[in-house]
Structures are given as C-alpha cells and as structure tokens.
Write an enzyme that holds these catalytic residues in place. Structure first.
Site, PDB file in Angstrom:
ATOM      1  N   LYS A 191       0.874  -1.189   0.000  1.00  0.00           N
ATOM      2  CA  LYS A 191       0.000   0.000   0.000  1.00  0.00           C
ATOM      3  C   LYS A 191       0.906   1.234   0.000  1.00  0.00           C
ATOM      4  O   LYS A 191       1.445   1.623   1.023  1.00  0.00           O
ATOM      5  CB  LYS A 191      -0.875  -0.014   1.254  1.00  0.00           C
ATOM      6  CG  LYS A 191      -2.170   0.763   1.156  1.00  0.00           C
ATOM      7  CD  LYS A 191      -2.070   2.232   0.817  1.00  0.00           C
ATOM      8  CE  LYS A 191      -1.933   3.131   2.037  1.00  0.00           C
ATOM      9  NZ  LYS A 191      -1.913   4.581   1.656  1.00  0.00           N
ATOM     10  N   THR A 245       5.066   8.280  13.558  1.00  0.00           N
ATOM     11  CA  THR A 245       4.823   7.645  14.849  1.00  0.00           C
ATOM     12  C   THR A 245       3.330   7.649  15.170  1.00  0.00           C
ATOM     13  O   THR A 245       2.801   6.656  15.683  1.00  0.00           O
ATOM     14  CB  THR A 245       5.644   8.378  15.935  1.00  0.00           C
ATOM     15  OG1 THR A 245       7.033   8.188  15.621  1.00  0.00           O
ATOM     16  CG2 THR A 245       5.367   7.832  17.322  1.00  0.00           C
ATOM     17  N   GLY A 248       1.761   4.890  13.247  1.00  0.00           N
ATOM     18  CA  GLY A 248       2.272   3.627  13.794  1.00  0.00           C
ATOM     19  C   GLY A 248       1.481   3.192  15.025  1.00  0.00           C
ATOM     20  O   GLY A 248       1.148   2.012  15.187  1.00  0.00           O
ATOM     21  N   GLU A 266       8.675   1.248  11.342  1.00  0.00           N
ATOM     22  CA  GLU A 266       9.835   2.135  11.120  1.00  0.00           C
ATOM     23  C   GLU A 266       9.273   3.541  11.109  1.00  0.00           C
ATOM     24  O   GLU A 266       8.598   3.929  10.157  1.00  0.00           O
ATOM     25  CB  GLU A 266      10.506   1.842   9.772  1.00  0.00           C
ATOM     26  CG  GLU A 266      10.982   0.420   9.578  1.00  0.00           C
ATOM     27  CD  GLU A 266      12.217   0.106  10.386  1.00  0.00           C
ATOM     28  OE1 GLU A 266      12.884   1.044  10.861  1.00  0.00           O
ATOM     29  OE2 GLU A 266      12.502  -1.093  10.563  1.00  0.00           O
ATOM     30  N   CYS A 301      13.466  10.304   7.273  1.00  0.00           N
ATOM     31  CA  CYS A 301      13.246   9.875   8.658  1.00  0.00           C
ATOM     32  C   CYS A 301      14.528  10.028   9.461  1.00  0.00           C
ATOM     33  O   CYS A 301      14.500  10.379  10.628  1.00  0.00           O
ATOM     34  CB  CYS A 301      12.787   8.432   8.671  1.00  0.00           C
ATOM     35  SG  CYS A 301      13.890   7.358   7.766  1.00  0.00           S
ATOM     36  N   GLU A 397       9.331  16.594  14.725  1.00  0.00           N
ATOM     37  CA  GLU A 397       9.820  16.230  13.389  1.00  0.00           C
ATOM     38  C   GLU A 397       9.157  17.133  12.350  1.00  0.00           C
ATOM     39  O   GLU A 397       7.938  17.156  12.234  1.00  0.00           O
ATOM     40  CB  GLU A 397       9.488  14.761  13.093  1.00  0.00           C
ATOM     41  CG  GLU A 397      10.118  14.281  11.808  1.00  0.00           C
ATOM     42  CD  GLU A 397       9.729  12.850  11.456  1.00  0.00           C
ATOM     43  OE1 GLU A 397       8.552  12.485  11.637  1.00  0.00           O
ATOM     44  OE2 GLU A 397      10.613  12.106  10.992  1.00  0.00           O
TER      45      GLU A 397
HETATM   46  P1  NAP Z   1       2.251   8.649   7.406  1.00  0.00           P
HETATM   47  O1  NAP Z   1       1.322   9.770   7.273  1.00  0.00           O
HETATM   48  O2  NAP Z   1       2.350   7.951   8.696  1.00  0.00           O
HETATM   49  O3  NAP Z   1       1.867   7.624   6.245  1.00  0.00           O
HETATM   50  C1  NAP Z   1       2.575   6.437   6.020  1.00  0.00           C
HETATM   51  C2  NAP Z   1       1.669   5.454   5.325  1.00  0.00           C
HETATM   52  O4  NAP Z   1       0.591   5.097   6.189  1.00  0.00           O
HETATM   53  C3  NAP Z   1       1.018   6.013   4.072  1.00  0.00           C
HETATM   54  O5  NAP Z   1       0.908   4.986   3.108  1.00  0.00           O
HETATM   55  C4  NAP Z   1      -0.334   6.430   4.583  1.00  0.00           C
HETATM   56  O6  NAP Z   1      -1.286   6.528   3.577  1.00  0.00           O
HETATM   57  C5  NAP Z   1      -0.651   5.313   5.539  1.00  0.00           C
HETATM   58  N1  NAP Z   1      -1.658   5.620   6.558  1.00  0.00           N
HETATM   59  C6  NAP Z   1      -2.145   6.829   6.934  1.00  0.00           C
HETATM   60  N2  NAP Z   1      -3.065   6.673   7.916  1.00  0.00           N
HETATM   61  C7  NAP Z   1      -3.165   5.345   8.158  1.00  0.00           C
HETATM   62  C8  NAP Z   1      -3.922   4.557   9.071  1.00  0.00           C
HETATM   63  N3  NAP Z   1      -4.773   5.103   9.950  1.00  0.00           N
HETATM   64  N4  NAP Z   1      -3.747   3.216   9.056  1.00  0.00           N
HETATM   65  C9  NAP Z   1      -2.884   2.642   8.213  1.00  0.00           C
HETATM   66  N5  NAP Z   1      -2.142   3.330   7.318  1.00  0.00           N
HETATM   67  C10 NAP Z   1      -2.268   4.668   7.297  1.00  0.00           C
HETATM   68  O7  NAP Z   1       3.733   9.075   7.039  1.00  0.00           O
HETATM   69  P2  NAP Z   1       4.203   9.888   5.769  1.00  0.00           P
HETATM   70  O8  NAP Z   1       3.779  11.297   5.950  1.00  0.00           O
HETATM   71  O9  NAP Z   1       3.817   9.175   4.535  1.00  0.00           O
HETATM   72  O10 NAP Z   1       5.786   9.770   5.906  1.00  0.00           O
HETATM   73  C11 NAP Z   1       6.493  10.570   6.765  1.00  0.00           C
HETATM   74  C12 NAP Z   1       6.816   9.834   8.053  1.00  0.00           C
HETATM   75  O11 NAP Z   1       7.458   8.593   7.761  1.00  0.00           O
HETATM   76  C13 NAP Z   1       7.798  10.594   8.882  1.00  0.00           C
HETATM   77  O12 NAP Z   1       7.394  10.570  10.235  1.00  0.00           O
HETATM   78  C14 NAP Z   1       9.085   9.827   8.700  1.00  0.00           C
HETATM   79  O13 NAP Z   1       9.998   9.983   9.737  1.00  0.00           O
HETATM   80  C15 NAP Z   1       8.618   8.448   8.554  1.00  0.00           C
HETATM   81  N6  NAP Z   1       9.624   7.610   7.869  1.00  0.00           N
HETATM   82  C16 NAP Z   1      10.305   6.679   8.603  1.00  0.00           C
HETATM   83  C17 NAP Z   1      11.270   5.890   8.012  1.00  0.00           C
HETATM   84  C18 NAP Z   1      12.030   4.869   8.809  1.00  0.00           C
HETATM   85  O14 NAP Z   1      12.630   3.981   8.207  1.00  0.00           O
HETATM   86  N7  NAP Z   1      12.007   4.925  10.125  1.00  0.00           N
HETATM   87  C19 NAP Z   1      11.538   6.030   6.650  1.00  0.00           C
HETATM   88  C20 NAP Z   1      10.829   6.978   5.924  1.00  0.00           C
HETATM   89  C21 NAP Z   1       9.858   7.760   6.556  1.00  0.00           C
HETATM   90  P3  NAP Z   1      -1.593   7.968   2.917  1.00  0.00           P
HETATM   91  O15 NAP Z   1      -0.278   8.662   2.725  1.00  0.00           O
HETATM   92  O16 NAP Z   1      -2.226   7.604   1.638  1.00  0.00           O
HETATM   93  O17 NAP Z   1      -2.463   8.709   3.879  1.00  0.00           O
END
Ligand code: NAP
Ligand code: MG
Length: 496
Positions: A191, A245, A248, A266, A301, A397
């Site tokens: 996804k 987070t 998550g 992650e 991240c 962040e």
């Molecule tokens: P996000 O908003 O948490 O979204 C991540 C994924 O989860 C997307 O595919 C999103 O879909 C989906 N999602 C959203 N709400 C959900 C829910 N209630 N249940 C299940 N899935 C859901 O994060 P992002 O804005 O895409 O990415 C930025 C974050 O990722 C930052 O906090 C960054 O630090 C972290 N990150 C961490 C790593 C690591 O390896 N630790 C690597 C890269 C990024 P939609 O986008 O379609 O809403």
C-alpha cells in the site's frame, strides 16, 4: 552509462503515460467502487493522473488472492534457488527500467532526478538483488538436545504480509519490505502513500514479468483508510509499516483489535548530529551535516535535524554550513544538476512553512526561512535556526529542509540534549578521539550511530530502525528476514 540531459528528461516527462490501477492477482484493476483520486506533480502543481482509491472490497480481494497464493505454495513452496532466480531477474528488470521508474518517482514526489536514479531506483534494485542472493544461503539450526532427541529450529514464511509505506523514498522504502518478505516466501500486499503511488503500481508488472506468480505481489493504492483496512484485516498475518509515529500507534491498536498480526514499525526521528570541537575537519563536518538535513528536501526519517555544535567551533561551523547549503538550491527536479527539488505536496509545504514561522518566533534564523519559485511549485530554501534545546523546532519532526542548530559546552550536556527526545532512530558524533567516539556512541539511544559521517551505509549489510518511539524491528540486513518469518521448533523422539 551516458545519462539524459535536462531537455531529454523534460521530453520524456511529456510523453510519459501512467498506470493508475491496483494490481490484484496478476491484473490491473480499477477500484470496485470506481473511485479515484489524483496524483499531482509538486514541481509544477499539474495533475499527473487518476489513481484507484481502493476500499474494503479491493482489500478483501487482494488479501484473498494473497492467501490462496500462499496456501497453494506457488511461491512459498518453490526451492529457494528458484525464488532466487526469479528475484534476480526482478532486480535486473528494475535496472533495465531505471529511467522510467526514476522519472515516475521524480514526477510524483518532486525529488531531483539524479537522486531518483542513483539512490531510489539503484537502491531498490540492489535491495532486491541482495535478498535474492541471501535466499539459498541461510538454513536452520539443530538444537543441542539429549541423545534420544532430534530437534530442529527452522524459519517459515509468515503468510500474508501487508506493507504500508510513505512517500519520501516510495520505491526504496517499499523494496526494504517487499524484497525480504518475498525472499522468505510470503505473499504481499503493498500500500503506497496516496502522495506517491506511481512506482509501486508500475513495479508490480515488473515483478510479474520476472516470474513472481500471480497473487504473490499485489499493490493497493489508496488513502490512509486502505492502510487501516489492511491493519484491521483478520487474514493479514503481518503488517510492516514505515511512516509517522502517530500512524504507527494506530496500526498497533488495529492489530490489537483484530488478529494480533505481527506489526513492525519504522517511524519518525529527530536525530542529533553532534559535532565536537576536536572533530577531524569542521568544513567536512558542516558539508556532511548539510547533506544530513537538506538531502531529499529534508524529507528523511533519519535527517540530522538537530545539529549540536560545541561552542569552540560554533561560528566557523555555522559559516561552513551556510556555504554548504548553497549546494541545495531548489530547482527543477528534472534537471540532473538540481540538488534540491520540490516538497511533496501542498499539505507538507504548508506544514514546513508553519514550522519556519514558529522558528522565527522562538529561535534565531541563520539562513533561508522562505519559499522560492512560488508561482511554479512547492519549493522551500534550505533553512537553519540557532535554537535552545527546549524549542518546539528542536523537538518536533518537521520533515522538511529545516535544521535546528544547538550550541553546547560539554560532552555530558550534548548527551543530555541528544537524549531529550521521544525518538531514537539515528545519531552521529564527530570527534578525532576514538575512545570518546565509542564512549558517546554507547550512551546514545539510537538504532544507528554514525561516527565522523552521516547517512553512510547505503549497502544492505547494516540493519536500520529505531529505539524508543522511532519504532521496532529492523529493515535491511539478514535481520530483516526475522520480521517476515515465524520460528518453528520441531522435536523428534528417536526410537531406541
Ligand atoms: P504517514 O502519514 O504515517 O503515512 C505512512 C503510510 O501510512 C502512508 O501509506 C499512509 O497513507 C498510511 N496511513 C495513513 N493513515 C493510516 C492509518 N490510519 N492506518 C494505516 N495506514 C495509514 O507518514 P508519511 O507522511 O507518509 O511519511 C512521513 C513519516 O514517515 C515521517 O514521520 C518519517 O519519519 C517516517 N519515515 C520513517 C522511516 C524509517 O525507516 N524509520 C523512513 C521513511 C519515513 P496515505 O499517505 O495515503 O495517507
Ligand atoms: Mg504526487
């Protein structure tokens, strides 16, 4: 290999066509509801295409296809060497389609084309190759038991894996999940983020072309709701997530509410990059620190978003940081010379600008602090603030090109500031003193500690993941396979 010019990339972009449908059981399909959403190029705010918005019916269909494929052993049941051959072919196909995949990534998220090619696509191909090569090299254990017992400890694929991934390195983060999950013999549902669905959708056809059987690799584009439905599904055995987070935590709650599926997270970070006065080379440390926060528009991240600098070298360091930031002037992502592209979309752009306004109130602007090319797309100049450790911009962040520079006096003070965070993804220490480097590395609660470098380790051999609220489990390295396998003990009592 000769690379394309700016004009050639622009011409390719104009003629590029886009697949926007889900990939389920070997076929591209529209969402059952017929619903779609648009994906936009943040470099020029133009709509690229319509994308299937997968809902419950699509999730159920994909999970059922993945379950059937897993149970009948069309992939899990193959000899490891056969899975290896298919996955090596998959890696080759990614390389053969590098220009196309890099273009899709750059158009979808605004990152510089050179980075898409050299980091995202090259990294994804290497990740698939690396796990392919590992498949037929690892075995189980024979337990040291009593003479009349024979016990083995083996790893088996966990079953149906859902991978929910973010938009900052769409293909690369996806590959860190799908490569080990497929290598271990699982069936998978990917996804992608609604902000960056294009490469995930395209790669499914390459997986099929490589010989990955239908039903084993499925892609469900959609919003957060699609991810939530996967997290709640009773027939998904494992959910591997990269993202924030906050999301998550929701995913863990969904697992608890449903079938206690394995959840691997992650998550975010606010990583401290600690530069001591005895660092080997102040200019080098500053150049690396600039890369640590300005690479990929700061949408990382592991970004070194808190730069802690010992007072003796503070002024020199800040001057060098400012100079290095000039190498990240935002420009057209399709120009191979561009060092910084556009922010992924308007939501993220406004969020980052909001933090910049906050920084102007609670801290001192060192450089940047404004949007650029505002009539074209979502561009923000590399920005740094001098701040106290307690400021919000030093804790939260931002996920954009905004650096919090924090002066300190003593080693203990640096550790106290570095540790004052809910996150624990990465950290770095710059010093010429080997003992000091190791002393500090031991005290830093982070999944990765870099010494006299930042973000080194593009190879697959080092596990990557977080302490504290930066998550659990590790991507990359053989440890990643632990997430996608169950451990089985088999005991045989020998007849006398
Ligand atoms: P996000 O908003 O948490 O979204 C991540 C994924 O989860 C997307 O595919 C999103 O879909 C989906 N999602 C959203 N709400 C959900 C829910 N209630 N249940 C299940 N899935 C859901 O994060 P992002 O804005 O895409 O990415 C930025 C974050 O990722 C930052 O906090 C960054 O630090 C972290 N990150 C961490 C790593 C690591 O390896 N630790 C690597 C890269 C990024 P939609 O986008 O379609 O809403
Ligand atoms: Mg987009």
């Amino acid at each position: 290999m000769p690379r394309l010019t700016h004009e050639q990339w622009q011409a390719l972009a104009t003629s590029q066509t886009f697949e926007g449908r889900a990939f389920i059981d070997g076929n591209y399909l529209a969402a059952e509801s017929g619903r779609t959403f648009t994906t936009v190029n943040p470099a020029n705010k133009q709509t690229l295409t319509e994308i299937a918005d997968c809902g419950e019916a699509d999730v159920n269909k994909a999970v059922a296809a993945a379950r059937t494929a897993f149970e009948d052993g069309r992939w899990a049941g193959l000899a490891p060497v056969r899975r290896k051959t298919v996955m090596l072919r998959f890696a080759e196909l990614i390389r053969e389609h590098a220009d196309e995949l890099a273009l899709l990534e750059t158009l979808d998220v605004g990152k510089p084309i050179s980075d898409s090619l050299n980091v995202d696509v090259a990294g994804a191909a290497y990740c698939v190759q690396w796990f392919a090569e590992a498949i037929d090299k690892i075995g189980g254990e024979v337990a040291p038991l009593a003479p009349n017992l024979h016990g083995t400890v083996t790893r088996e694929p966990i079953g149906v894996v859902a991978a929910v991934v973010p938009w900052n390195f769409p293909l690369l983060m996806a590959s860190w999940k799908f490569a080990p999950a497929l290598a271990a013999g699982n069936s998978l549902i990917l996804k992608p983020s609604e902000k960056s669905p294009l490469t995930a959708i395209r790669i499914a056809a390459l997986a099929q072309q490589a010989g990955i059987p239908d039903g084993v690799f499925n892609v469900l584009p959609g919003a957060g709701e699609t991810g939530r439905l996967l997290a709640l599904h009773m027939d998904v055995d494992c959910l591997a997530f990269t993202g924030s987070t906050a999301v998550g935590k929701k995913i863990m709650a969904c697992a608890a509410e449903s079938n206690l599926k394995r959840v691997w997270l992650e998550l975010g970070g606010k990583s401290p990059n600690i530069v001591l006065a005895d660092c080997p080379d102040v200019a080098q440390a500053a150049r690396t620190a600039a890369g640590g926060i300005f690479f990929n528009q700061g949408e990382m991240c592991s970004a070194g978003s808190r730069v802690l600098v010992q007072r003796g070298i503070y002024d020199e360091f800040v001057a060098e940081l400012k100079k290095a930031a000039e190498g990240y002037r935002p420009g057209d992502p399709l120009n191979p010379a561009t060092g910084m592209g556009a922010i992924v979309d308007e939501v993220q752009y406004q969020r980052v600008l909001g933090y910049i306004e906050l920084g102007k109130q609670e801290a001192t602007l060192l450089f940047g602090g404004h949007a650029v090319h505002t009539d074209t797309g979502y561009y923000i100049a590399p920005t740094a603030f001098e701040t106290s450790p307690g400021a919000r911009i030093a804790h939260e962040e931002i996920f954009g090109p905004v650096c919090a520079v924090i002066p300190f006096d003593t080693e203990d003070e640096a550790i106290a500031i570095a540790s004052d965070s809910d996150y624990g993804l990465a950290a770095a220490v710059w010093t010429r003193d080997v003992s000091r480097a190791h002393r500090l590395a031991r005290r830093l609660r982070a999944g990765t500690v870099w010494i006299n470098c930042y973000d080194e380790g593009g190879d697959m051999n080092l596990p990557f993941g977080g302490y504290k609220q930066s998550g659990n489990g590790r991507d990359k390295s053989l440890h990643a396979l632990e997430k996608y396998t169950e451990l089985k003990s088999t005991l045989l009592k020998l007849c006398p």
